[in-house]
Write a protein that holds these residues in place. Structure first.
Motif, PDB file in Angstrom:
ATOM      1  N   GLY A  63       0.806  -1.211   0.000  1.00  0.00           N
ATOM      2  CA  GLY A  63       0.000   0.000   0.000  1.00  0.00           C
ATOM      3  C   GLY A  63       0.834   1.253   0.000  1.00  0.00           C
ATOM      4  N   GLY A  64       2.167   1.114   0.083  1.00  0.00           N
ATOM      5  CA  GLY A  64       3.071   2.254   0.116  1.00  0.00           C
ATOM      6  C   GLY A  64       3.884   2.264   1.393  1.00  0.00           C
ATOM      7  N   GLY A  76       5.172   2.572   4.985  1.00  0.00           N
ATOM      8  CA  GLY A  76       4.400   2.463   6.215  1.00  0.00           C
ATOM      9  C   GLY A  76       3.358   1.368   6.184  1.00  0.00           C
ATOM     10  N   ALA A  77       3.289   0.604   5.074  1.00  0.00           N
ATOM     11  CA  ALA A  77       2.311  -0.487   4.934  1.00  0.00           C
ATOM     12  C   ALA A  77       0.901   0.013   5.217  1.00  0.00           C
ATOM     13  CB  ALA A  77       2.681  -1.646   5.866  1.00  0.00           C
ATOM     14  N   THR A  78       0.517   1.087   4.536  1.00  0.00           N
ATOM     15  CA  THR A  78      -0.721   1.794   4.894  1.00  0.00           C
ATOM     16  C   THR A  78      -1.993   1.194   4.303  1.00  0.00           C
ATOM     17  OG1 THR A  78      -0.238   3.326   3.073  1.00  0.00           O
ATOM     18  CG2 THR A  78       0.392   4.016   5.296  1.00  0.00           C
ATOM     19  N   LEU A  79      -1.891   0.109   3.531  1.00  0.00           N
ATOM     20  CA  LEU A  79      -3.129  -0.509   3.047  1.00  0.00           C
ATOM     21  C   LEU A  79      -3.970  -0.994   4.216  1.00  0.00           C
ATOM     22  CD1 LEU A  79      -4.857  -1.317   0.656  1.00  0.00           C
ATOM     23  CD2 LEU A  79      -3.610  -3.482   0.532  1.00  0.00           C
ATOM     24  N   GLY A  80      -3.319  -1.498   5.272  1.00  0.00           N
ATOM     25  CA  GLY A  80      -4.042  -1.912   6.476  1.00  0.00           C
ATOM     26  C   GLY A  80      -4.776  -0.748   7.109  1.00  0.00           C
ATOM     27  N   LEU A  81      -4.162   0.430   7.104  1.00  0.00           N
ATOM     28  CA  LEU A  81      -4.817   1.622   7.650  1.00  0.00           C
ATOM     29  C   LEU A  81      -6.032   2.006   6.810  1.00  0.00           C
ATOM     30  CD1 LEU A  81      -5.082   4.151   9.392  1.00  0.00           C
ATOM     31  CD2 LEU A  81      -3.312   5.225   7.970  1.00  0.00           C
ATOM     32  N   VAL A  82      -5.900   1.955   5.490  1.00  0.00           N
ATOM     33  CA  VAL A  82      -7.018   2.306   4.615  1.00  0.00           C
ATOM     34  C   VAL A  82      -8.202   1.373   4.859  1.00  0.00           C
ATOM     35  CG1 VAL A  82      -7.782   2.452   2.207  1.00  0.00           C
ATOM     36  CG2 VAL A  82      -5.527   3.318   2.854  1.00  0.00           C
ATOM     37  N   LEU A  83      -7.915   0.075   5.025  1.00  0.00           N
ATOM     38  CA  LEU A  83      -8.989  -0.885   5.297  1.00  0.00           C
ATOM     39  C   LEU A  83      -9.641  -0.609   6.658  1.00  0.00           C
ATOM     40  CD1 LEU A  83      -7.296  -4.161   3.971  1.00  0.00           C
ATOM     41  CD2 LEU A  83      -9.090  -2.806   2.865  1.00  0.00           C
TER      42      LEU A  83
END
Length: 427
Positions: free
Chosen positions: A284-285, A287-294
């Protein structure tokens, strides 16, 4: 908090921004990036040569019978990446000095080729060994590219060039202007390689071997992971800063892994090429921000977070997370900085252990970075389905770590909206 931020902005942000834009480092960064199309396309021929299918399948048998022919595009692209990178470094450095970029690029290529001694083979004549034109020769390629352009700049500044009349076409004039610098570069490199018989590749290998070894350890993974997220937390493009320094080492790892597969070796040597970070850590970029978006998509209470999560989902799937970093925001946000730094350190550790233990194949192919992470990881590992499971596990871990921090922050956002506020920066 404000005092600490001001201190970092004064003593860290400025120097790091200047470092990432330093002329020679920027030329190296841009030169490596310019070669990516050849590295990406060339690496995919490894999948064709070694398809992720049972060995007794018709496709696998066909690939085994024609492996040498299939690998020719690989050997003339990714396998000689240093040649393309030398051209790119010379071009970009000359351009930054407002010199003729093409002259800088061609002189850099000549300097690199002159570090290699042709060999005489019966019935073939002179041949040029290609090993030092790949990742193995990357550090030498960068050094001689910089040296050749600096000689070009010195000659122009000292007026050691042949000036043609104004009536002469510009292309011809530039060629004669580069004549003396090219002669000096050719003479210098010939003295080093032919007369003094110094193997620059061997010398540089010994000098950088501690760096190459350290970068493939767990500590060598933690350091760039931490620095990239730390810099991003204060609005500094972490990948630009850290990648400028580390990318040459990562490219060496990728080349060595690809070469091991192409040579039929039983062991892939390196765990941590840049593709390891891209597909197992930066999901997700940065910081591994795909988890945050979810987490935002499923648990937002504030209108701002709900709207932002929908806007960020598609870019996040394709590893573009500036909307999250600056939209939440994560930058200068004391609540969200904590999971932003911690999450990739945890997923990096898990991914390193999984790869080192042989549970997942090390990455040796470079797919385009905008692919969704499960697809990119599957391709980067040459079709290892376990890579998909590792990516999904890391997304779940990212989701679980971000969720409690996001709920705290989102609660503040909802309270602000109730009170009539709307500025997420003030939360």
């Amino acid at each position: 908090m404000n005092t600490f931020i001001s201190f970092l902005d004064k003593n860290l942000s400025g120097p790091m921004a200047r470092l990432s834009e330093q002329r020679h480092l920027r030329a190296i960064r841009d030169g490596v990036i310019s070669a990516l199309p050849f590295i990406i396309v060339g690496s995919f021929f490894l999948i064709v040569a070694f398809p992720p299918l049972p060995e007794d399948s018709s496709i696998s048998r066909w690939a085994a019978e024609n492996v040498n022919e299939i690998l020719i595009p690989y050997r003339l692209t990714m396998f000689i990446m240093s040649l393309y990178i030398a051209f790119g470094v010379g071009y970009n450095l000359a351009k930054s000095y407002e010199l003729d970029p093409l002259s800088g690029a061609q002189t850099a290529v000549a300097a690199l080729l002159l570090t290699i001694t042709p060999r005489m083979i019966e019935d073939l004549g002179f041949v040029l060994p290609m090993n030092n034109l790949g990742g193995h020769g990357l550090f030498v390629a960068m050094l001689v590219s910089i040296l050749s352009v600096e000689i070009l700049r010195f000659c122009k500044g000292s007026k050691l060039t042949i000036k043609m009349p104004e009536q002469v076409p510009a292309s011809v004039s530039r060629s004669f202007e580069a004549l003396i610098p090219v002669a000096l570069v050719v003479l210098l490199m010939s003295l080093i390689t032919v007369v003094f018989e110094i193997d620059l590749h061997q010398v540089v290998d010994k000098a950088v071997s501690p760096l190459v070894t350290a970068g493939d350890s767990i500590f060598g993974v933690w350091i760039p992971v931490f620095l990239i997220t730390f810099f991003w937390s204060f609005g500094i493009h972490g990948v630009s800063v850290v990648g400028t320094v580390a990318r040459p080492v990562w490219e060496v790892y990728l080349f060595n892994n690809a070469d091991a597969v192409a040579s039929g070796a039983s062991h892939i040597p390196h765990i941590a090429p840049e593709t390891f970070y891209q597909w197992f850590i930066w999901i997700g970029g940065s910081g591994a921000t795909l988890g945050l978006v979810l987490a935002m998509l499923l648990f937002s209470k504030s209108k701002y977070s709900k709207t932002l999560s929908r806007a960020c989902l598609v870019p996040g799937i394709f590893n573009i997370n500036e909307p999250v970093i600056f939209g939440v925001p994560i930058v200068l946000n004391p609540i969200m900085i904590i999971p932003f730094v911690i999450t990739p350190l945890i997923t990096a550790t898990l991914s390193y252990v999984a790869t080192a233990a042989g549970w997942v194949t090390p990455t040796y192919i470079q797919p385009p970075w905008t692919l969704p992470a499960p697809i990119g990881a599957y391709l980067a590992t040459g079709g290892d389905w376990r890579a998909i499971l590792l990516v999904l596990l890391n997304i779940a871990i990212s989701f679980c770590i971000y969720l409690p921090f996001f709920k705290i922050y989102d609660r503040k956002m909802a309270e602000m909206e109730t009170e009539g506020g709307s500025d997420p920066q003030s939360a």
